[in-house]
Design a protein around this motif. Structure first.
Motif, short mmCIF file in Angstrom:
data_model
loop_
_atom_site.label_atom_id
_atom_site.label_comp_id
_atom_site.label_asym_id
_atom_site.label_seq_id
_atom_site.Cartn_x
_atom_site.Cartn_y
_atom_site.Cartn_z
N ALA A 95 0.83 -1.21 0.00
CA ALA A 95 0.00 0.00 0.00
C ALA A 95 0.87 1.26 0.00
O ALA A 95 0.59 2.23 -0.71
CB ALA A 95 -0.91 -0.01 1.22
N MET A 124 0.88 4.05 -2.87
CA MET A 124 0.58 5.46 -2.60
C MET A 124 1.67 6.35 -3.14
O MET A 124 1.40 7.42 -3.71
CB MET A 124 0.53 5.69 -1.08
CG MET A 124 -0.79 5.39 -0.42
SD MET A 124 -1.83 6.85 -0.40
CE MET A 124 -1.14 7.78 0.98
N VAL A 174 -6.17 4.39 2.54
CA VAL A 174 -6.15 3.62 1.29
C VAL A 174 -7.47 2.86 1.10
O VAL A 174 -8.02 2.80 0.01
CB VAL A 174 -4.94 2.65 1.27
CG1 VAL A 174 -5.05 1.67 0.12
CG2 VAL A 174 -3.65 3.45 1.16
#
Ligand code: PHE
Length: 473
Positions: free
Chosen positions: A65, A69, A400
């Motif tokens: 994640a 990002m 997220v």
């Protein structure tokens, strides 16, 4: 995320370069110094299993994640969060604060590691019996560990302010594999010592009676610390990744390497520890006491040589991690507050070194000076890995999972459909529901079980204050 980067971002020269830098940040004192002593304090096997479960279900997911990002926004942590919504920029700032606090104690241990290069060469290994006493006397002294810490910090400042980055990368490329090989050699030596079986049992046969909320929180914190997660470091790394890189593969590689090194370190230490009839729960001195004894038991010039090499490799592994920590703070000052790199690095380094002086002294003359129930060293350590990184990870998962469009994530992770990631839906479900809830439960159980409840509440309060003033950051 529709935020456009201000300028095209420089990419990594090679995939290997990225893996080395990200793995260099992950593999450090956390794996070799911290993991074994935490496992020793928390009962061995059960801690190891819980730790591995966190790595697989939470660590890998968050690693992916964060890199996603970063690459999606092409910005480092604060900017990446801001690009989702300005009210989230405090999560990035929390990461900067985390890096700053870790650098209040990490260089102390980095200093110990570098001191042990010289000590190995000048007769540390002369007598196996003397080794525990040597460590105790060294770290509880005042000037000697502080001078080593300052030296270590100076190298960090030189590297980050732009001097010899290439040099350190080249050194790390040689030394990281060497560290791997050395740990392998030490592990084999350790496992073949008479009486080593007890150590293997300690490490691999879980004793669940030793487990409570604080064990679980310690394992979670260690997973974040060791993988450099929950504080934006991997977001920044991800922002430099090319659009054709395979994110799931990169994340698995970094996580796999980091975990292997931690396991090797444990395999190197515990069998020997039991063979020497020592206590597993001896705290932060563990690696500095057990590993030199293994070398001393080899004797002669070979033992000395391997010991020197080991501590050189450990120091370099620590450096590639602490450089990434210092860089997080410096990059923030440059990107968000227009600082000049050199000035930002020197100023930050000096403040960190000042804090680290107190952390170093808390092993000796200042050991009775407590803040909210912990000495300076432990205060910084507990605040960062047990609170800031764990909560930082939960907040990342929430952002997220709930505030970035699922299609955008899928698009980014699969490079617009060019690569397959069969676990996407499971990953997304983990981010959205499982990870925030799991971290919440672990935090509550851990805070209730841990001795320093006041400190925990202080940490949470600090995060709340950051969240409230987020727009000013
Ligand atoms: N992962 C590093 C280690 O194991 C420490 C670290 C934490 C580095 C967070 C960067 C960010 O030593």
């Amino acid at each position: 995320m529709d935020h456009k980067p201000k300028q095209a971002r420089e990419n990594w020269g090679s995939r290997f370069g990225f893996i080395m830098a990200a793995a260099g940040s992950a593999v450090g004192l956390g794996n070799i110094w911290r993991f074994p002593y935490l496992a020793g304090e928390n009962g061995g096997g059960a801690f190891l299993l819980i730790y591995l479960a966190f790595i697989v279900f939470i660590g890998f997911s968050i690693m992916l994640a964060e890199q996603t990002m970063g690459r999606m926004s092409q910005l480092s942590a604060v900017g990446a969060y801001k690009s989702v919504s300005p009210r989230f920029s405090f999560i990035g700032v929390l990461g900067v604060l985390t890096a700053f606090f870790i650098m209040g104690f990490y260089p102390v241990v980095g200093g110990w590691a570098s001191a042990y290069i010289v000590k190995s060469a000048t007769g540390l290994l002369a007598s196996q019996e003397a080794i525990p006493g040597i460590f105790g006397a060294f770290v509880s002294g005042s000037w000697e560990p502080i001078l080593w810490m300052l030296g270590y910090m100076a190298v960090n400042i030189i590297i980050v302010s732009g001097g010899v980055k290439d040099g350190i990368e080249k050194a790390a490329k040689v030394m990281m594999p060497l560290l791997f090989i050395l740990l392998g050699i030490i592990a084999i030596r350790s496992i073949t010592l008479p009486g080593a079986g007890e150590g293997l049992r300690f490490l691999f046969v879980p004793d669940w009676s030793k487990v409570d909320g604080s064990t679980v929180l310690a394992a979670l914190g260690q997973a974040f610390f060791s993988l450099s997660l929950g504080m934006g470091c991997m977001i920044t790394f991800g922002s430099y990744l090319g659009k054709d890189e395979n994110l799931p593969q990169n994340a698995s590689l970094v996580v796999g390497l980091d975990t292997t090194v931690a396991l090797l370190a444990a395999l190197a230490i515990f069998p020997a520890l039991f063979a020497f009839g020592m206590e597993p729960a001896q705290g932060p001195g563990l690696v500095f006491v057990v590993v030199p004894q293994i070398f001393a038991s080899m004797g002669g010039i070979l033992g000395t040589l391997l010991s020197i090499l080991f501590f050189v490799a450990l120091t370099l592994a620590a450096l590639t991690s602490s450089v990434s920590l210092l860089e997080v703070v410096v990059a923030y000052l440059i990107d968000q507050h227009n600082f000049d790199r050199k000035k930002a690095t020197i100023a930050t380094g000096i403040v960190m070194a000042t804090v680290a002086v107190f952390a170093s002294l808390s092993m000796g003359v200042l050991s009775d000076f407590h803040i909210l129930g912990a000495n300076v060293f432990d205060f910084l350590d507990i605040l960062t890995d047990k609170i800031f990184m764990a909560i930082g990870g939960a907040l990342l998962a929430i952002v997220v999972g709930w505030f970035v469009r699922k299609e955008d994530l899928q698009n980014e992770i699969t490079n617009g459909g060019a690569i397959k990631f069969g676990l996407f839906n499971i990953w997304y479900f983990l981010m959205k529901f499982v990870i925030p809830v799991a971290i919440g439960i672990v935090a509550v159980l851990g805070i209730a079980a841990v001795e320093q409840t006041g400190l925990m509440i202080f940490g949470l309060g600090l995060i709340a204050v950051l969240a409230i003033f987020s727009r000013k950051l």
